[in-house]
Design an enzyme around this catalytic site. Sequence first.
Site, PDB file in Angstrom:
ATOM      1  N   TRP A   3      47.425 164.835  66.997  1.00  0.00           N
ATOM      2  CA  TRP A   3      46.979 163.901  66.047  1.00  0.00           C
ATOM      3  C   TRP A   3      48.195 162.929  65.901  1.00  0.00           C
ATOM      4  O   TRP A   3      47.865 161.640  65.940  1.00  0.00           O
ATOM      5  CB  TRP A   3      46.725 164.416  64.500  1.00  0.00           C
TER       6      TRP A   3
ATOM      7  N   THR B 275      43.316 113.971  84.789  1.00  0.00           N
ATOM      8  CA  THR B 275      44.503 113.739  83.838  1.00  0.00           C
ATOM      9  C   THR B 275      45.717 114.389  84.265  1.00  0.00           C
ATOM     10  O   THR B 275      46.810 114.152  83.912  1.00  0.00           O
ATOM     11  CB  THR B 275      44.221 113.970  82.478  1.00  0.00           C
TER      12      THR B 275
ATOM     13  N   CYS C  53      48.886 120.458  77.792  1.00  0.00           N
ATOM     14  CA  CYS C  53      48.070 119.392  77.070  1.00  0.00           C
ATOM     15  C   CYS C  53      49.017 119.417  75.544  1.00  0.00           C
ATOM     16  O   CYS C  53      49.297 120.547  75.083  1.00  0.00           O
ATOM     17  CB  CYS C  53      46.750 119.817  76.400  1.00  0.00           C
TER      18      CYS C  53
ATOM     19  N   CYS D 226      45.875 120.525  72.432  1.00  0.00           N
ATOM     20  CA  CYS D 226      45.604 121.958  72.089  1.00  0.00           C
ATOM     21  C   CYS D 226      46.680 123.105  72.271  1.00  0.00           C
ATOM     22  O   CYS D 226      46.685 124.044  71.860  1.00  0.00           O
ATOM     23  CB  CYS D 226      44.414 122.313  72.864  1.00  0.00           C
TER      24      CYS D 226
ATOM     25  N   TYR E   9      48.093 158.819  67.008  1.00  0.00           N
ATOM     26  CA  TYR E   9      48.529 157.902  66.104  1.00  0.00           C
ATOM     27  C   TYR E   9      49.692 157.153  66.523  1.00  0.00           C
ATOM     28  O   TYR E   9      49.629 155.871  66.418  1.00  0.00           O
ATOM     29  CB  TYR E   9      48.828 158.461  64.411  1.00  0.00           C
TER      30      TYR E   9
ATOM     31  N   ASP F 150      41.938 164.058  62.767  1.00  0.00           N
ATOM     32  CA  ASP F 150      42.130 163.600  61.546  1.00  0.00           C
ATOM     33  C   ASP F 150      40.863 163.862  60.381  1.00  0.00           C
ATOM     34  O   ASP F 150      39.715 163.720  60.698  1.00  0.00           O
ATOM     35  CB  ASP F 150      42.192 161.993  61.569  1.00  0.00           C
TER      36      ASP F 150
ATOM     37  N   CYS G  79      40.198 123.100  73.065  1.00  0.00           N
ATOM     38  CA  CYS G  79      40.569 121.859  72.962  1.00  0.00           C
ATOM     39  C   CYS G  79      39.615 120.798  72.535  1.00  0.00           C
ATOM     40  O   CYS G  79      38.464 120.861  72.917  1.00  0.00           O
ATOM     41  CB  CYS G  79      41.559 121.379  74.420  1.00  0.00           C
TER      42      CYS G  79
END
Length: 493
Positions: free
Chosen positions: A433, A42, A77, A80, A437, A453, A50
């Site tokens: 810490w 195709t 496509c 999808c 984070y 922590d 899909c």
Amino acid sequence: MDTATVLPQDHDKQLDDASCYRALAAKDTRFDGVFFTGVTTTGVYCRPVCTVKTPRPSSCRFFSSAAAAEAAGFRPCLRCRPELAPYALQQNLAHAVWQRIAGGALNDGDVERLAADVGLSSRQLRRVLLQHFGVTPVELAQTQRLLFAKKLLQETQMPMAEVAFAAGFGSVRRFNALFALRYGIAPGTIRRAAPGPTTTPDALTLRLAYRPPFQWEHMLRYLAGRATAGAESVEADGGGAYLRGIRLEQASGWLRVTHMPSRHQLLLEVAPSLSTVLMPLLDRVRKLFDLDANPALIESHLMQDPLIASRISAMPGLRVPGAFDAFELAVRAVLGQQVSVAGATTLSGRLVQRFGTAMPTPFVKVTHLFPLPEALAAADVNAIAAIGLPQTRAQTILNLAQFAVAGGLRMPPGLPLEDAVARLRTVRGIGDWTAHYIALRALRFPDAFPAGDLGLQKAAAENNGRLTDKQLAARAAAWSPWRGYAALALWMG
């Protein structure tokens, strides 16, 4: 044509032709975005999920990226929609560069500047992308721009000229020519007749896919407890929504995010004023909601530890909430030093009211933009302290703002976690810490882990006691490279 696999060299060795075909036949969501299938009969390439009839193995070629599939002559496509696929999130330089390009880093066509920004020569940059994706930086950027334009055409009613410029094309003529050359059709032929669903008047709506499952409720709960009054808000009704004001490049506006669980997508509504920055905006929203995580991969590793397994089993699809803006999150982390989450949230709201910029939005609780680093860098430390901070912490906010203005939060792709943490700790007042984070939520290091922590130390002890920093770090070593997800499971559990 024989089946051929074109996958990155550092990918799972088991993901060969047969593995890809099994995932394709099963419509396995775990591999959505990990590879794409080109169908030789195709000329179309699809996502593994899909819904079309599965082609024969002899008709399939597998590619690690949409750009590689298009470079081989396949077109996307229309069912999808490869532009919806989550990214294949991997911690290496090539994928870090890819994500920058997906966010519009090459929309100006300046390969030399991108190379310098990531610490490479243009020749090295080209070699890295060719080695991992089989395409050059320009080819990768062209594919990202075309797919993004296709997304806008199918999900919005933006005028064609706005679509072209939002997708990074310098002219409508250039956009039309490349679209027709690559896809064999004119852009207008795939335009949908009506815009997508929206609850906010005049909003642009876009969809963002993820690999299921997704703990939307837990995500919102986490964000709600830390939402900065005035700058962001979380709605509990109607399935929940996240709202905020944003400033991006020279544009400002608002966004609203809701969940479409049946489609495995988030629905993003944004102000029309943000149409010129949609590419980087979507990239930031993906990071904010951790949409490119692969829950199956992460959880299969963490479930080996009974302590984490019990928590993950109750919350499958747990994500690490990110940040729309790294500086904003970093400031929030400093405000959270030695105070409760609620206390830090109160302080953050006061900071926005004092130093933020007022902005009208359709939402009663979103009235301001978070302060720019330049605004806080130029502020008097006593003015910052006046929101209710100790003088030392106000000075840390000032130091952090100056660090951000100097480019300190712009970490080069491929930088190791340890180096990023060390760089953050050069800011006086930021310790281990806070640095971890920030690295976890703002800089998106999945292995960042704030071993100091208190909540993590207690949760990991399992006996109403508390582990020391060293004991927790030793326990967490087995959770690497996903210690950040283990941390969130302990916090949320």
